[in-house]
Design a protein around this motif. Sequence first.
Motif, PDB file in Angstrom:
ATOM      1  N   SER A  51       4.630   9.983  12.930  1.00  0.00           N
ATOM      2  CA  SER A  51       5.116   9.390  12.049  1.00  0.00           C
ATOM      3  C   SER A  51       4.206   9.763  10.745  1.00  0.00           C
ATOM      4  CB  SER A  51       4.886   7.721  11.835  1.00  0.00           C
ATOM      5  OG  SER A  51       5.609   7.308  13.079  1.00  0.00           O
ATOM      6  N   VAL A  52       4.931   9.724   9.529  1.00  0.00           N
ATOM      7  CA  VAL A  52       4.338  10.174   8.502  1.00  0.00           C
ATOM      8  C   VAL A  52       4.422   8.965   7.243  1.00  0.00           C
ATOM      9  CG1 VAL A  52       4.095  11.689   6.365  1.00  0.00           C
ATOM     10  CG2 VAL A  52       4.292  12.528   8.523  1.00  0.00           C
ATOM     11  N   ALA A  53       3.504   8.342   6.856  1.00  0.00           N
ATOM     12  CA  ALA A  53       3.686   7.234   5.809  1.00  0.00           C
ATOM     13  C   ALA A  53       3.061   7.783   4.557  1.00  0.00           C
ATOM     14  CB  ALA A  53       3.045   5.908   6.290  1.00  0.00           C
ATOM     15  N   LEU A  54       3.662   7.622   3.345  1.00  0.00           N
ATOM     16  CA  LEU A  54       3.357   7.616   2.022  1.00  0.00           C
ATOM     17  C   LEU A  54       3.153   6.550   1.423  1.00  0.00           C
ATOM     18  CD1 LEU A  54       2.685  10.147  -0.101  1.00  0.00           C
ATOM     19  CD2 LEU A  54       4.898   9.593  -0.880  1.00  0.00           C
ATOM     20  N   PHE A  55       2.070   6.247   0.838  1.00  0.00           N
ATOM     21  CA  PHE A  55       1.503   5.228   0.044  1.00  0.00           C
ATOM     22  C   PHE A  55       1.510   5.422  -1.435  1.00  0.00           C
ATOM     23  CE2 PHE A  55       0.514   4.416   4.448  1.00  0.00           C
ATOM     24  CZ  PHE A  55       0.436   3.046   4.581  1.00  0.00           C
ATOM     25  N   ALA A  56       1.854   4.860  -2.422  1.00  0.00           N
ATOM     26  CA  ALA A  56       1.601   5.149  -3.774  1.00  0.00           C
ATOM     27  C   ALA A  56       1.111   4.197  -4.500  1.00  0.00           C
ATOM     28  CB  ALA A  56       2.886   6.011  -4.352  1.00  0.00           C
ATOM     29  N   ARG A  57       0.342   4.268  -5.317  1.00  0.00           N
ATOM     30  CA  ARG A  57      -0.149   3.365  -6.677  1.00  0.00           C
ATOM     31  C   ARG A  57       0.189   4.108  -7.821  1.00  0.00           C
ATOM     32  NH1 ARG A  57      -6.052   2.943  -5.887  1.00  0.00           N
ATOM     33  NH2 ARG A  57      -6.008   4.777  -7.469  1.00  0.00           N
ATOM     34  N   TYR A  58       0.959   3.058  -8.684  1.00  0.00           N
ATOM     35  CA  TYR A  58       1.053   3.603  -9.959  1.00  0.00           C
ATOM     36  C   TYR A  58      -0.211   3.304 -10.974  1.00  0.00           C
ATOM     37  CZ  TYR A  58       5.822   3.377  -8.287  1.00  0.00           C
ATOM     38  OH  TYR A  58       7.091   3.659  -7.467  1.00  0.00           O
ATOM     39  N   ASP A  59      -0.698   4.210 -11.478  1.00  0.00           N
ATOM     40  CA  ASP A  59      -2.002   4.157 -12.027  1.00  0.00           C
ATOM     41  C   ASP A  59      -1.527   3.817 -13.544  1.00  0.00           C
ATOM     42  OD1 ASP A  59      -3.535   4.324  -9.931  1.00  0.00           O
ATOM     43  OD2 ASP A  59      -3.590   6.689 -10.171  1.00  0.00           O
ATOM     44  N   ARG A  60      -0.372   4.551 -14.054  1.00  0.00           N
ATOM     45  CA  ARG A  60       0.131   4.318 -15.500  1.00  0.00           C
ATOM     46  C   ARG A  60       1.777   3.758 -15.332  1.00  0.00           C
ATOM     47  NH1 ARG A  60      -4.249   6.482 -16.979  1.00  0.00           N
ATOM     48  NH2 ARG A  60      -4.585   8.450 -18.009  1.00  0.00           N
ATOM     49  N   GLN A  61       2.270   3.062 -16.263  1.00  0.00           N
ATOM     50  CA  GLN A  61       3.453   2.280 -16.166  1.00  0.00           C
ATOM     51  C   GLN A  61       4.650   3.598 -15.878  1.00  0.00           C
ATOM     52  OE1 GLN A  61       3.818  -0.025 -19.523  1.00  0.00           O
ATOM     53  NE2 GLN A  61       3.134  -1.800 -18.574  1.00  0.00           N
TER      54      GLN A  61
END
Length: 168
Positions: A119-129
Amino acid sequence: MRDQTVLTAVGLTNVPAAIVSLGTFADPDYVDTVTLVASGAGNGSPEEWVRAALEESATGRCAPVLWRLLGVRLGPRPSRDYVQGWKIADRGDDWIRIETSSWFMTAHAVVRVEEGQVSVALFARYDRQIAALIWPPVSVMHRRVLPIMLRQASRLLDLPTGRTSRAR
């Protein structure tokens, strides 16, 4: 399930808790996971899987072109500490986490290998709108390409013996 079956899930509540626990974002803006059913998956280490998918597969070798267009900061290649320019942030016996960032978001991917699946999971956090505008259309491409990369990686890995087809 048959080998080479791919399961995809989007959203934090749809990703297995064992994988979510390996992420580092308290409240990620985007999460997806792609799981490839492969009977010999456990014969390859998480690092072998991620290197085969990103560095050896035809699709993975093309990925840095898109990443550079998105302003993703990539580390040195080749490197023991990086996979296709993504920094190896942490690892365990059955998982590895790689990370990178761009001018608008931070991301990490967790690869977890179990007997019979990877399994590959991608987690993203938006640092700019602006990330909320840029990432959603790119994520559609990501969810289409990742299963292809995993299938290519499974062909590159000799699953019965756990060795890659290329000498290291």
